[in-house]
Scaffold this active site. Structure first.
Site, short mmCIF file in Angstrom:
data_model
loop_
_atom_site.label_atom_id
_atom_site.label_comp_id
_atom_site.label_asym_id
_atom_site.label_seq_id
_atom_site.Cartn_x
_atom_site.Cartn_y
_atom_site.Cartn_z
N ASN A 8 -0.99 -4.20 3.65
CA ASN A 8 0.31 -4.84 3.43
C ASN A 8 0.63 -5.77 4.61
O ASN A 8 1.03 -5.31 5.68
CB ASN A 8 1.38 -3.75 3.30
CG ASN A 8 2.77 -4.32 3.17
OD1 ASN A 8 2.95 -5.50 2.88
ND2 ASN A 8 3.78 -3.47 3.38
N TRP A 9 0.48 -7.05 4.37
CA TRP A 9 0.72 -8.03 5.44
C TRP A 9 2.20 -8.19 5.75
O TRP A 9 2.56 -8.82 6.74
CB TRP A 9 0.16 -9.40 5.05
CG TRP A 9 -1.31 -9.49 4.92
CD1 TRP A 9 -2.23 -8.46 5.00
CD2 TRP A 9 -2.07 -10.68 4.70
NE1 TRP A 9 -3.50 -8.95 4.83
CE2 TRP A 9 -3.43 -10.31 4.65
CE3 TRP A 9 -1.74 -12.03 4.53
CZ2 TRP A 9 -4.46 -11.24 4.44
CZ3 TRP A 9 -2.74 -12.96 4.31
CH2 TRP A 9 -4.10 -12.56 4.27
N LYS A 10 3.06 -7.72 4.87
CA LYS A 10 4.50 -7.98 4.99
C LYS A 10 4.71 -9.51 5.07
O LYS A 10 3.92 -10.25 4.49
CB LYS A 10 5.09 -7.24 6.20
CG LYS A 10 4.69 -5.75 6.18
CD LYS A 10 5.42 -4.90 7.14
CE LYS A 10 4.91 -3.47 7.01
NZ LYS A 10 5.71 -2.51 7.74
N HIS A 82 9.36 -0.29 -1.19
CA HIS A 82 8.99 -0.13 0.22
C HIS A 82 10.27 0.10 1.04
O HIS A 82 11.32 -0.47 0.73
CB HIS A 82 8.25 -1.39 0.71
CG HIS A 82 7.68 -1.21 2.07
ND1 HIS A 82 8.45 -1.30 3.21
CD2 HIS A 82 6.42 -0.90 2.49
CE1 HIS A 82 7.67 -1.07 4.27
NE2 HIS A 82 6.44 -0.82 3.85
N GLU A 84 11.33 -1.04 3.71
CA GLU A 84 12.00 -2.25 4.22
C GLU A 84 12.84 -2.90 3.11
O GLU A 84 13.91 -3.44 3.37
CB GLU A 84 10.95 -3.23 4.79
CG GLU A 84 10.40 -2.70 6.11
CD GLU A 84 8.97 -3.11 6.42
OE1 GLU A 84 8.44 -4.02 5.79
OE2 GLU A 84 8.38 -2.46 7.31
N GLU A 149 5.34 7.42 2.75
CA GLU A 149 5.50 6.77 4.04
C GLU A 149 6.75 7.31 4.73
O GLU A 149 7.87 6.87 4.43
CB GLU A 149 5.67 5.25 3.86
CG GLU A 149 4.49 4.58 3.23
CD GLU A 149 4.45 3.10 3.59
OE1 GLU A 149 3.53 2.71 4.30
OE2 GLU A 149 5.37 2.37 3.19
N GLY A 155 5.63 1.48 11.58
CA GLY A 155 5.72 0.53 12.69
C GLY A 155 6.09 1.16 14.03
O GLY A 155 6.44 0.45 14.97
N SER A 187 1.97 3.77 10.46
CA SER A 187 1.20 3.73 11.72
C SER A 187 -0.26 4.13 11.55
O SER A 187 -0.83 4.77 12.43
CB SER A 187 1.88 4.59 12.79
OG SER A 187 3.10 3.98 13.18
N GLY A 208 0.23 -1.36 7.42
CA GLY A 208 1.07 -2.52 7.68
C GLY A 208 0.54 -3.32 8.85
O GLY A 208 -0.39 -4.12 8.72
N GLY A 209 1.10 -3.08 10.03
CA GLY A 209 0.77 -3.87 11.23
C GLY A 209 -0.72 -4.07 11.46
O GLY A 209 -1.17 -5.19 11.74
#
Ligand code: PGA
Length: 226
Positions: A8-10, A82, A84, A149, A155, A187, A208-209
């Site tokens: 997931n690049w966001k 998600h 976010e 999650e 993150g 993470s 993610g990151g």
């Protein structure tokens, strides 16, 4: 058993990252790329997911993307709910469910994200919170996946222990009569993916990151093979 890596690049990445991904990973059938919408079509030979979808079929909703659009360009999966989206765009469980239903209606597998807050975790309420989310967000039928999650792990560099992940993943699976694919997210990096992916109730990871780093994903894909 196949273990999935969902990247997931966001709201990150660019054409350089698109090209690096295609060069490095085009032959992997267990990688699902989740780039910003505008890049999905670049990945015609790879599995992709949308990061979000609207809950109406079409109409005057400027700026939204429908499940019909995603289906039309061959997208097979879509993240839904998600944390976010829930936190910054006020998505409720009811909205998440409607989005999941739209996906299912268009042959897109929704990857429905659920997870507890830090205070829920600290107060031992994780299973209660997840049960409510499952009851309120999940469609009664159709093919869907779940991504567990914990909000406090996204993150932050923190993760539950392996025992906790295993137990919660098992708890989530036990809520269904049929077999459901359940991912873990929060993470995940190359350094912990190996151990997490080895857990029998973890069908894959939502990253993610670390998904913005080709070497990180490359290493996770190698772990996923073992
Ligand atoms: P993270 O994000 O890997 O950066 O913790 C996970 C996610 O938001 O899906």
């Amino acid at each position: 058993m196949k273990k999935w890596i969902v990247a997931n690049w966001k709201m990150n990445g660019d054409m350089t990252l698109v090209n690096l991904y295609i060069q490095a990973f085009k032959d992997y059938s267990n990688l699902i790329v989740v780039p910003p919408f505008v890049y999905i079509k670049e990945f015609s030979s790879m599995l992709c997911a949308g990061q979000n979808v609207y809950y109406e079929n079409d109409g005057a909703y400027t700026g939204e993307i429908s499940a019909k659009h995603l289906q039309n360009i061959g997208t097979k999966f879509c993240l839904v709910g998600h944390s976010e989206r829930r936190a910054y765009f006020s998505e409720t469980n009811a909205i998440v469910k409607n989005k999941a239903l739209q996906c299912i209606d268009h042959n897109i597998v929704p990857i429905i994200c659920i997870g507890e807050s830090l205070s829920d975790y600290e107060n031992g309420k994780t299973e209660n919170v997840l049960t409510t989310q499952i009851n309120e967000c999940l469609p009664n039928g159709g093919d869907f996946w779940i991504a567990y999650e914990p909000l406090w792990a996204i993150g932050t560099g923190k993760t539950p222990t392996l025992d906790e992940i295993q137990k919660i993943q098992m708890f989530i699976k036990s809520q269904f009569l049929h077999t459901v694919t359940v991912l873990y997210g929060g993470s995940v990096k190359a350094s912990n993916a190996g151990e997490i992916l080895k857990l029998p109730n973890v069908d894959g990871v939502l990253v993610g990151g670390a998904s913005l780093d080709i070497a990180e994903i490359d290493s996770m894909l190698k772990h996923a093979k073992q």
